[in-house]
Motif scaffolding. Structure first.
Motif, mmCIF file in Angstrom:
data_model
loop_
_atom_site.group_PDB
_atom_site.id
_atom_site.type_symbol
_atom_site.label_atom_id
_atom_site.label_comp_id
_atom_site.label_asym_id
_atom_site.label_seq_id
_atom_site.Cartn_x
_atom_site.Cartn_y
_atom_site.Cartn_z
ATOM 1 N N ASN A 264 0.917 -1.109 0.217
ATOM 2 C CA ASN A 264 0.103 0.003 0.136
ATOM 3 C C ASN A 264 0.918 1.297 -0.009
ATOM 4 O OD1 ASN A 264 -2.416 -1.512 -0.252
ATOM 5 N ND2 ASN A 264 -2.722 -1.386 2.049
ATOM 6 N N ILE A 265 1.890 1.211 0.877
ATOM 7 C CA ILE A 265 2.624 2.294 0.793
ATOM 8 C C ILE A 265 3.455 2.645 -0.416
ATOM 9 C CG2 ILE A 265 5.118 3.346 1.778
ATOM 10 C CD1 ILE A 265 4.237 2.022 4.339
ATOM 11 N N ARG A 266 3.842 1.483 -1.222
ATOM 12 C CA ARG A 266 4.373 1.647 -2.538
ATOM 13 C C ARG A 266 3.304 2.257 -3.733
ATOM 14 N NH1 ARG A 266 7.681 -2.973 -4.691
ATOM 15 N NH2 ARG A 266 9.377 -2.181 -3.626
ATOM 16 N N GLN A 267 2.185 1.674 -3.406
ATOM 17 C CA GLN A 267 1.041 2.454 -4.614
ATOM 18 C C GLN A 267 1.199 3.909 -4.270
ATOM 19 O OE1 GLN A 267 -2.113 -0.344 -3.603
ATOM 20 N NE2 GLN A 267 -1.412 -1.816 -5.207
ATOM 21 N N LEU A 268 0.793 4.224 -2.683
ATOM 22 C CA LEU A 268 0.767 5.559 -2.526
ATOM 23 C C LEU A 268 2.120 6.623 -3.038
ATOM 24 C CD1 LEU A 268 -0.739 5.170 1.015
ATOM 25 C CD2 LEU A 268 -1.893 6.320 -0.914
ATOM 26 N N ARG A 269 3.093 5.760 -3.112
ATOM 27 C CA ARG A 269 4.224 6.533 -3.316
ATOM 28 C C ARG A 269 4.175 6.701 -5.010
ATOM 29 N NH1 ARG A 269 8.813 4.679 -5.620
ATOM 30 N NH2 ARG A 269 8.698 2.542 -5.043
ATOM 31 N N GLN A 270 4.077 5.585 -5.444
ATOM 32 C CA GLN A 270 3.863 5.846 -7.144
ATOM 33 C C GLN A 270 2.806 6.553 -7.452
ATOM 34 O OE1 GLN A 270 3.711 1.437 -7.986
ATOM 35 N NE2 GLN A 270 5.955 1.146 -8.025
ATOM 36 N N LYS A 271 1.639 6.592 -7.007
ATOM 37 C CA LYS A 271 0.428 7.440 -7.339
ATOM 38 C C LYS A 271 1.054 8.929 -7.464
ATOM 39 C CE LYS A 271 -4.158 8.547 -5.678
ATOM 40 N NZ LYS A 271 -5.044 8.223 -4.692
ATOM 41 N N ASN A 272 1.648 9.199 -6.180
ATOM 42 C CA ASN A 272 2.223 10.590 -6.127
ATOM 43 C C ASN A 272 3.434 10.835 -7.167
ATOM 44 O OD1 ASN A 272 0.798 12.198 -3.748
ATOM 45 N ND2 ASN A 272 0.789 10.128 -3.032
ATOM 46 N N GLY A 273 3.898 9.866 -7.597
ATOM 47 C CA GLY A 273 4.936 9.884 -8.593
ATOM 48 C C GLY A 273 6.310 10.318 -7.939
ATOM 49 N N TRP A 274 6.610 9.894 -6.539
ATOM 50 C CA TRP A 274 7.916 10.107 -5.781
ATOM 51 C C TRP A 274 8.790 8.819 -5.912
ATOM 52 C CZ3 TRP A 274 4.733 11.866 -0.912
ATOM 53 C CH2 TRP A 274 4.013 13.246 -1.148
ATOM 54 N N SER A 275 9.933 9.130 -5.941
ATOM 55 C CA SER A 275 10.810 7.932 -5.642
ATOM 56 C C SER A 275 11.106 7.840 -4.323
ATOM 57 C CB SER A 275 12.208 8.764 -6.296
ATOM 58 O OG SER A 275 12.978 9.484 -5.406
ATOM 59 N N GLN A 276 11.812 6.474 -4.025
ATOM 60 C CA GLN A 276 12.020 6.316 -2.703
ATOM 61 C C GLN A 276 12.959 7.092 -2.001
ATOM 62 O OE1 GLN A 276 13.620 2.081 -2.802
ATOM 63 N NE2 GLN A 276 11.662 1.336 -2.547
ATOM 64 N N GLY A 277 13.857 7.845 -2.659
ATOM 65 C CA GLY A 277 14.543 8.903 -2.017
ATOM 66 C C GLY A 277 13.798 10.137 -1.721
ATOM 67 N N GLU A 278 12.772 10.364 -2.542
ATOM 68 C CA GLU A 278 12.161 11.422 -2.205
ATOM 69 C C GLU A 278 11.278 11.247 -0.762
ATOM 70 O OE1 GLU A 278 11.097 13.795 -6.231
ATOM 71 O OE2 GLU A 278 10.178 11.789 -6.220
ATOM 72 N N VAL A 279 10.464 10.150 -0.642
ATOM 73 C CA VAL A 279 9.663 9.722 0.376
ATOM 74 C C VAL A 279 10.691 9.708 1.547
ATOM 75 C CG1 VAL A 279 8.273 8.107 1.511
ATOM 76 C CG2 VAL A 279 7.871 8.645 -0.994
ATOM 77 N N ALA A 280 11.652 8.970 1.410
ATOM 78 C CA ALA A 280 12.937 8.791 2.615
ATOM 79 C C ALA A 280 13.212 10.175 3.176
ATOM 80 C CB ALA A 280 13.987 7.899 2.282
ATOM 81 N N LYS A 281 13.457 11.230 2.159
ATOM 82 C CA LYS A 281 14.005 12.331 2.708
ATOM 83 C C LYS A 281 12.908 13.333 3.276
ATOM 84 C CE LYS A 281 15.979 16.787 0.867
ATOM 85 N NZ LYS A 281 16.629 17.585 -0.108
ATOM 86 N N ARG A 282 11.537 12.910 2.834
ATOM 87 C CA ARG A 282 10.263 13.632 3.514
ATOM 88 C C ARG A 282 10.198 13.080 4.949
ATOM 89 N NH1 ARG A 282 6.409 16.013 -0.649
ATOM 90 N NH2 ARG A 282 7.619 16.030 -2.395
ATOM 91 N N LEU A 283 10.627 11.732 5.343
ATOM 92 C CA LEU A 283 10.269 11.031 6.299
ATOM 93 C C LEU A 283 11.579 11.177 7.357
ATOM 94 C CD1 LEU A 283 8.559 7.842 4.984
ATOM 95 C CD2 LEU A 283 7.329 9.743 6.294
ATOM 96 N N ASN A 284 12.654 11.692 6.798
ATOM 97 C CA ASN A 284 13.919 11.873 7.386
ATOM 98 C C ASN A 284 14.619 10.670 7.993
ATOM 99 O OD1 ASN A 284 15.908 13.662 8.389
ATOM 100 N ND2 ASN A 284 14.978 13.728 10.526
ATOM 101 N N ILE A 285 14.301 9.688 6.968
ATOM 102 C CA ILE A 285 15.165 8.516 6.957
ATOM 103 C C ILE A 285 15.979 8.134 5.780
ATOM 104 C CG2 ILE A 285 13.298 7.416 8.650
ATOM 105 C CD1 ILE A 285 12.319 5.851 6.304
ATOM 106 N N SER A 286 16.872 7.066 5.840
ATOM 107 C CA SER A 286 17.761 6.785 4.641
ATOM 108 C C SER A 286 16.846 5.960 3.557
ATOM 109 C CB SER A 286 18.684 5.674 5.055
ATOM 110 O OG SER A 286 18.350 4.447 5.537
ATOM 111 N N ILE A 287 17.053 6.029 2.484
ATOM 112 C CA ILE A 287 16.769 5.295 1.564
ATOM 113 C C ILE A 287 16.484 3.782 1.522
ATOM 114 C CG2 ILE A 287 16.655 4.873 -1.168
ATOM 115 C CD1 ILE A 287 17.987 7.494 -1.514
ATOM 116 N N PRO A 288 17.654 3.205 2.047
ATOM 117 C CA PRO A 288 17.539 1.577 2.465
ATOM 118 C C PRO A 288 16.520 1.598 3.584
ATOM 119 C CG PRO A 288 19.772 2.299 2.304
ATOM 120 C CD PRO A 288 19.092 3.688 2.202
ATOM 121 N N ALA A 289 16.495 2.301 4.528
ATOM 122 C CA ALA A 289 14.992 2.179 5.470
ATOM 123 C C ALA A 289 13.982 2.320 4.973
ATOM 124 C CB ALA A 289 15.635 3.297 6.692
ATOM 125 N N PHE A 290 13.706 3.266 4.090
ATOM 126 C CA PHE A 290 12.308 3.360 3.504
ATOM 127 C C PHE A 290 12.123 2.010 2.572
ATOM 128 C CE2 PHE A 290 9.211 4.663 -0.088
ATOM 129 C CZ PHE A 290 8.413 4.837 1.066
#
Length: 109
Positions: A7-33
């Motif tokens: 579900n998180i992946r679908q939401l991310r893709q729906k918003n057109g965001w990369s894992q890196g963009e979401v990780a930055k917004r959550l203040n976590i590393s890309i591997p953690a996300f």
């Protein structure tokens, strides 16, 4: 991949965001996300709420199976899962304290 990660992946893709963009917004590393999305890492309630807020959805939307009405979920099961998450968080805190204590003990020698 578990339901939450999917579900998180679908939401991310729906918003057109990369894992890196979401990780930055959550203040976590890309591997953690990435580990959250793939289900490798269990997600705690505070992180779940943070992700829900980021995507402007409810936590129920994130934990619901596709096509399932979030309002019809078994609330007993949800409360049980919340309790399990809380216990895991407590275990993590205890383990972190042990690590700190051991570090201090080693440092004193």
């Amino acid at each position: 991949m578990n339901i939450i990660g999917k579900n998180i992946r679908q939401l991310r893709q729906k918003n057109g965001w990369s894992q890196g963009e979401v990780a930055k917004r959550l203040n976590i590393s890309i591997p953690a996300f990435s580990k959250i999305e793939t289900g490798i890492t269990d997600i705690n309630i505070s992180r779940l709420e943070q992700i829900a807020n980021l995507f402007a959805v409810s936590t129920m939307d994130i934990i619901s199976k596709e096509g399932e009405n979030p309002q019809s979920l078994n609330f007993e099961e949800i409360n049980s899962l919340k309790d399990k998450l809380s216990l895991r968080e407590e275990e993590i805190i205890k383990l972190q304290k042990k690590v700190i204590d051991l570090y201090e003990e080693i440092r004193e020698k």
